[in-house]
Design an enzyme around this catalytic site. Structure first.
Site, PDB file in Angstrom:
ATOM      1  N   GLU A   1      14.609 -46.690 -23.765  1.00  0.00           N
ATOM      2  CA  GLU A   1      15.769 -45.897 -23.366  1.00  0.00           C
ATOM      3  C   GLU A   1      15.386 -44.937 -22.241  1.00  0.00           C
ATOM      4  O   GLU A   1      14.306 -44.344 -22.260  1.00  0.00           O
ATOM      5  CB  GLU A   1      16.288 -45.104 -24.578  1.00  0.00           C
ATOM      6  CG  GLU A   1      16.557 -46.027 -25.761  1.00  0.00           C
ATOM      7  CD  GLU A   1      17.388 -45.411 -26.884  1.00  0.00           C
ATOM      8  OE1 GLU A   1      17.907 -46.186 -27.682  1.00  0.00           O
ATOM      9  OE2 GLU A   1      17.527 -44.178 -26.957  1.00  0.00           O
TER      10      GLU A   1
ATOM     11  N   CYS B   1      15.379 -38.589 -17.713  1.00  0.00           N
ATOM     12  CA  CYS B   1      14.480 -38.406 -18.841  1.00  0.00           C
ATOM     13  C   CYS B   1      13.857 -39.772 -19.115  1.00  0.00           C
ATOM     14  O   CYS B   1      14.569 -40.701 -19.506  1.00  0.00           O
ATOM     15  CB  CYS B   1      15.283 -37.894 -20.028  1.00  0.00           C
ATOM     16  SG  CYS B   1      14.289 -37.716 -21.507  1.00  0.00           S
TER      17      CYS B   1
ATOM     18  N   CYS C   1       6.807 -44.199 -30.801  1.00  0.00           N
ATOM     19  CA  CYS C   1       5.816 -43.118 -30.768  1.00  0.00           C
ATOM     20  C   CYS C   1       5.092 -43.073 -32.109  1.00  0.00           C
ATOM     21  O   CYS C   1       5.715 -43.182 -33.167  1.00  0.00           O
ATOM     22  CB  CYS C   1       6.496 -41.774 -30.506  1.00  0.00           C
ATOM     23  SG  CYS C   1       5.310 -40.420 -30.366  1.00  0.00           S
TER      24      CYS C   1
ATOM     25  N   CYS D   1       6.806 -37.170 -35.719  1.00  0.00           N
ATOM     26  CA  CYS D   1       7.378 -35.837 -35.976  1.00  0.00           C
ATOM     27  C   CYS D   1       8.634 -35.979 -36.828  1.00  0.00           C
ATOM     28  O   CYS D   1       9.438 -36.894 -36.619  1.00  0.00           O
ATOM     29  CB  CYS D   1       7.694 -35.138 -34.661  1.00  0.00           C
ATOM     30  SG  CYS D   1       6.235 -34.931 -33.635  1.00  0.00           S
TER      31      CYS D   1
ATOM     32  N   CYS E   1      12.370 -36.109 -35.255  1.00  0.00           N
ATOM     33  CA  CYS E   1      12.566 -36.922 -34.044  1.00  0.00           C
ATOM     34  C   CYS E   1      12.837 -38.386 -34.390  1.00  0.00           C
ATOM     35  O   CYS E   1      12.052 -39.008 -35.112  1.00  0.00           O
ATOM     36  CB  CYS E   1      11.318 -36.804 -33.171  1.00  0.00           C
ATOM     37  SG  CYS E   1      11.300 -37.932 -31.773  1.00  0.00           S
TER      38      CYS E   1
ATOM     39  N   GLY F   1       8.137 -41.544 -26.754  1.00  0.00           N
ATOM     40  CA  GLY F   1       6.696 -41.645 -26.594  1.00  0.00           C
ATOM     41  C   GLY F   1       5.979 -40.352 -26.319  1.00  0.00           C
ATOM     42  O   GLY F   1       6.581 -39.323 -26.003  1.00  0.00           O
TER      43      GLY F   1
ATOM     44  N   SER G   1       5.945 -33.516 -20.951  1.00  0.00           N
ATOM     45  CA  SER G   1       6.041 -32.802 -22.235  1.00  0.00           C
ATOM     46  C   SER G   1       5.153 -33.495 -23.259  1.00  0.00           C
ATOM     47  O   SER G   1       5.182 -34.715 -23.393  1.00  0.00           O
ATOM     48  CB  SER G   1       7.502 -32.827 -22.698  1.00  0.00           C
ATOM     49  OG  SER G   1       7.610 -32.328 -24.008  1.00  0.00           O
TER      50      SER G   1
ATOM     51  N   SER H   1       5.187 -28.980 -26.802  1.00  0.00           N
ATOM     52  CA  SER H   1       6.121 -28.865 -27.925  1.00  0.00           C
ATOM     53  C   SER H   1       5.448 -28.088 -29.051  1.00  0.00           C
ATOM     54  O   SER H   1       4.693 -28.650 -29.832  1.00  0.00           O
ATOM     55  CB  SER H   1       6.507 -30.266 -28.416  1.00  0.00           C
ATOM     56  OG  SER H   1       7.277 -30.908 -27.437  1.00  0.00           O
ATOM     57  N   LEU H   2       5.722 -26.812 -29.114  1.00  0.00           N
ATOM     58  CA  LEU H   2       5.059 -25.941 -30.086  1.00  0.00           C
ATOM     59  C   LEU H   2       5.792 -25.980 -31.435  1.00  0.00           C
ATOM     60  O   LEU H   2       5.204 -26.289 -32.461  1.00  0.00           O
ATOM     61  CB  LEU H   2       5.034 -24.517 -29.528  1.00  0.00           C
ATOM     62  CG  LEU H   2       4.029 -23.553 -30.108  1.00  0.00           C
ATOM     63  CD1 LEU H   2       2.611 -24.047 -29.928  1.00  0.00           C
ATOM     64  CD2 LEU H   2       4.183 -22.180 -29.458  1.00  0.00           C
ATOM     65  N   HIS H   3       7.073 -25.625 -31.394  1.00  0.00           N
ATOM     66  CA  HIS H   3       8.004 -25.775 -32.540  1.00  0.00           C
ATOM     67  C   HIS H   3       7.702 -24.950 -33.779  1.00  0.00           C
ATOM     68  O   HIS H   3       8.439 -25.028 -34.762  1.00  0.00           O
ATOM     69  CB  HIS H   3       8.116 -27.248 -32.970  1.00  0.00           C
ATOM     70  CG  HIS H   3       8.523 -28.174 -31.889  1.00  0.00           C
ATOM     71  ND1 HIS H   3       9.356 -27.799 -30.862  1.00  0.00           N
ATOM     72  CD2 HIS H   3       8.224 -29.483 -31.660  1.00  0.00           C
ATOM     73  CE1 HIS H   3       9.542 -28.833 -30.052  1.00  0.00           C
ATOM     74  NE2 HIS H   3       8.862 -29.849 -30.504  1.00  0.00           N
TER      75      HIS H   3
ATOM     76  N   ASN I   1      18.921 -31.167 -32.417  1.00  0.00           N
ATOM     77  CA  ASN I   1      19.961 -32.198 -32.328  1.00  0.00           C
ATOM     78  C   ASN I   1      19.877 -33.052 -33.580  1.00  0.00           C
ATOM     79  O   ASN I   1      18.847 -33.663 -33.831  1.00  0.00           O
ATOM     80  CB  ASN I   1      19.736 -33.084 -31.103  1.00  0.00           C
ATOM     81  CG  ASN I   1      19.807 -32.284 -29.830  1.00  0.00           C
ATOM     82  OD1 ASN I   1      20.675 -31.440 -29.667  1.00  0.00           O
ATOM     83  ND2 ASN I   1      18.859 -32.510 -28.931  1.00  0.00           N
TER      84      ASN I   1
ATOM     85  N   CYS J   1      17.681 -34.987 -26.561  1.00  0.00           N
ATOM     86  CA  CYS J   1      16.283 -34.904 -26.994  1.00  0.00           C
ATOM     87  C   CYS J   1      16.161 -35.312 -28.446  1.00  0.00           C
ATOM     88  O   CYS J   1      16.881 -34.799 -29.299  1.00  0.00           O
ATOM     89  CB  CYS J   1      15.777 -33.471 -26.910  1.00  0.00           C
ATOM     90  SG  CYS J   1      15.711 -32.815 -25.282  1.00  0.00           S
TER      91      CYS J   1
HETATM   92  N1  SAH Z   1       6.314 -36.683 -27.157  1.00  0.00           N
HETATM   93  C1  SAH Z   1       6.579 -35.625 -26.255  1.00  0.00           C
HETATM   94  C2  SAH Z   1       7.704 -35.917 -25.298  1.00  0.00           C
HETATM   95  C3  SAH Z   1       8.911 -36.606 -25.867  1.00  0.00           C
HETATM   96  S1  SAH Z   1       9.873 -35.658 -27.010  1.00  0.00           S
HETATM   97  C4  SAH Z   1       6.823 -34.325 -27.018  1.00  0.00           C
HETATM   98  O1  SAH Z   1       6.965 -34.364 -28.229  1.00  0.00           O
HETATM   99  O2  SAH Z   1       6.814 -33.288 -26.382  1.00  0.00           O
HETATM  100  C5  SAH Z   1      10.714 -34.554 -25.899  1.00  0.00           C
HETATM  101  C6  SAH Z   1      11.209 -33.263 -26.528  1.00  0.00           C
HETATM  102  O3  SAH Z   1      12.297 -33.516 -27.435  1.00  0.00           O
HETATM  103  C7  SAH Z   1      10.135 -32.567 -27.329  1.00  0.00           C
HETATM  104  O4  SAH Z   1      10.086 -31.190 -27.078  1.00  0.00           O
HETATM  105  C8  SAH Z   1      10.600 -32.847 -28.725  1.00  0.00           C
HETATM  106  O5  SAH Z   1      10.071 -31.975 -29.622  1.00  0.00           O
HETATM  107  C9  SAH Z   1      12.100 -32.745 -28.583  1.00  0.00           C
HETATM  108  N2  SAH Z   1      12.837 -33.274 -29.731  1.00  0.00           N
HETATM  109  C10 SAH Z   1      12.488 -34.281 -30.554  1.00  0.00           C
HETATM  110  N3  SAH Z   1      13.404 -34.448 -31.536  1.00  0.00           N
HETATM  111  C11 SAH Z   1      14.365 -33.523 -31.311  1.00  0.00           C
HETATM  112  C12 SAH Z   1      15.594 -33.195 -31.976  1.00  0.00           C
HETATM  113  N4  SAH Z   1      16.022 -33.879 -33.036  1.00  0.00           N
HETATM  114  N5  SAH Z   1      16.337 -32.178 -31.479  1.00  0.00           N
HETATM  115  C13 SAH Z   1      15.930 -31.497 -30.384  1.00  0.00           C
HETATM  116  N6  SAH Z   1      14.798 -31.764 -29.709  1.00  0.00           N
HETATM  117  C14 SAH Z   1      14.014 -32.770 -30.169  1.00  0.00           C
HETATM  118 FE1  SF4 Z   2       6.658 -38.561 -30.543  1.00  0.00          FE
HETATM  119 FE2  SF4 Z   2       7.506 -36.398 -29.183  1.00  0.00          FE
HETATM  120 FE3  SF4 Z   2       9.097 -37.583 -31.024  1.00  0.00          FE
HETATM  121 FE4  SF4 Z   2       6.932 -36.238 -31.826  1.00  0.00          FE
HETATM  122  S1  SF4 Z   2       8.743 -35.398 -30.752  1.00  0.00           S
HETATM  123  S2  SF4 Z   2       7.551 -38.264 -32.553  1.00  0.00           S
HETATM  124  S3  SF4 Z   2       5.491 -36.680 -30.185  1.00  0.00           S
HETATM  125  S4  SF4 Z   2       8.388 -38.480 -29.101  1.00  0.00           S
END
Ligand code: SAH
Ligand code: SF4
Length: 338
Positions: free
Chosen positions: A92, A105, A112, A116, A119, A159, A189, A212-214, A288, A331
């Site tokens: 995508e 994007c 991946c 997480c 995600c 990814g 990222s 991506s600290l979170h 999201n 995202c």
């Molecule tokens: N793998 C990398 C890049 C792809 S994810 C990473 O994790 O940084 C891109 C961004 O989308 C990251 O900051 C990720 O944490 C965020 N993301 C993933 N799932 C999400 C969700 N459900 N709502 C909002 N942001 C999300």
């Molecule tokens: Fe992979 Fe980024 Fe999604 Fe985590 S947030 S599963 S590292 S794509």
């Protein structure tokens, strides 16, 4: 066909060498370069500048373009493309227009492995790394479909870019030098992997680097991101500081806001403590929703409180409400398909 033969991703001298090997005069290298990168040609049929007979004898696969399998358009005009790769896998890519910009994007992998919890990509598992040309193709596709120049590229699709660093770096070079998008308009990222941040730093790219600290502490981070188990928050932050030292560029921290999980006042306080004196920018991303998880997005009020608390602590911070929610293009909503 070996992937070495794919033309997308080759520089002008490499294309010139290739075309002369095909018995064509060397000036045709420049023409090929322009048709690939400026005009975004998908097939030899498109490239009317070349002799028809010769074009007919060429294989379209060698160009290295993917096919558009499906496109969905959200009410905010964000478009999600499902692209079919040469081996039939689907990835995508998302085109996000604003009045001044067109951002793409891009995905860096099919799926991946990081898993997480919030995600959709992470919930679907990992299939393979993308080759550089499969990354570059995503930009050319969006550029052609929107009929305007892409101004920004974010590696925030499917990814983990740092697990596919050689191909990502190769794609960055082509995007920069051959498609003509400045490195400062590119964002990589990462969820963060031991040593990988330093490996990226040594490439001395002028890109925007986002982590991506979170979470504001190790305990919460481990719950959200399985790999955090082997990568303490303290080490991640140390390597980010090293990144700033090596590259002279600041680090952006992304922080998803999950109601009741990481969005409380004491989390904001803890986060500010970690980031004090750090050359950084924090991007708050209200969660999201995805069907595979049952987190909640915090209220606007809660988001603003968190934002203001960080501002009071003198942290540069902004909120990023994702685009394309209705098309499942925001995202974290990108999924592996079969
Ligand atoms: N793998 C990398 C890049 C792809 S994810 C990473 O994790 O940084 C891109 C961004 O989308 C990251 O900051 C990720 O944490 C965020 N993301 C993933 N799932 C999400 C969700 N459900 N709502 C909002 N942001 C999300
Ligand atoms: Fe992979 Fe980024 Fe999604 Fe985590 S947030 S599963 S590292 S794509």
């Amino acid at each position: 066909m070996s992937t070495q033969e794919v033309l997308l991703g080759k520089s002008l001298p490499q294309l010139t060498q290739w075309i002369t090997q095909q018995g064509q005069p060397s000036y045709r290298g420049k023409q090929l370069y322009q048709w690939l990168y400026e005009k975004g040609a998908n097939s030899w049929q498109d490239m009317t500048v070349f002799p028809q007979k010769w074009r007919e004898s060429q294989d379209n696969n060698i160009i290295g373009r993917s096919q558009i399998n499906y496109c969905s358009i959200a009410p905010d005009q964000t478009r999600k493309y499902l692209l079919k790769l040469a081996d039939g896998l689907i990835i995508e890519a998302v085109g996000i227009p604003t009045s001044k910009r067109l951002t793409v994007c891009v995905s860096s992998q099919v799926g991946c492995i990081m898993g997480c919890d919030f995600c959709a990509t992470g919930k679907g598992g990992f299939t393979r790394n993308l080759k550089a040309h499969e990354i570059i193709d995503q930009i050319l596709t969006v550029q052609k479909e929107f009929g305007e120049r892409v101004s920004n590229v974010v590696f925030m699709g499917m990814g983990e870019p740092l697990l596919n660093l050689p191909e990502v770096i190769k794609a960055v070079k082509t995007i920069n030098e051959d498609i003509g998008i400045g490195q400062r308009s590119l964002t990589i990222s990462t969820v963060g992997l031991p040593q990988k941040i330093l490996e990226l730093a040594h490439h001395q790219l002028q890109i925007t680097f986002a982590v991506s600290l979170h979470a504001s502490n190790q305990e919460v981070r481990e719950k959200l991101i399985p790999s955090a188990n082997h990568y303490p928050l303290s080490q991640l932050l140390k390597e980010c500081r090293e990144y700033v030292k090596i590259t002279g560029r600041r680090v952006t921290f992304e922080y998803i806001l999950l109601a009741g999980v990481n969005d409380l006042p004491h989390h904001a306080k803890e986060l500010a403590q970690h980031l004090r004196g750090f050359q950084t920018h924090v991007n708050l991303i209200p969660y999201n929703p995805i069907s595979e998880a049952d987190y909640q997005r915090p209220s606007k009020e809660r988001v603003n409180d968190f934002l203001n608390q960080l501002k009071q602590e003198n942290i540069a911070v902004s909120v990023r409400y994702s685009r394309g929610l209705e098309a499942d293009a925001a995202c974290g909503q990108l999924r592996i398909r079969s």
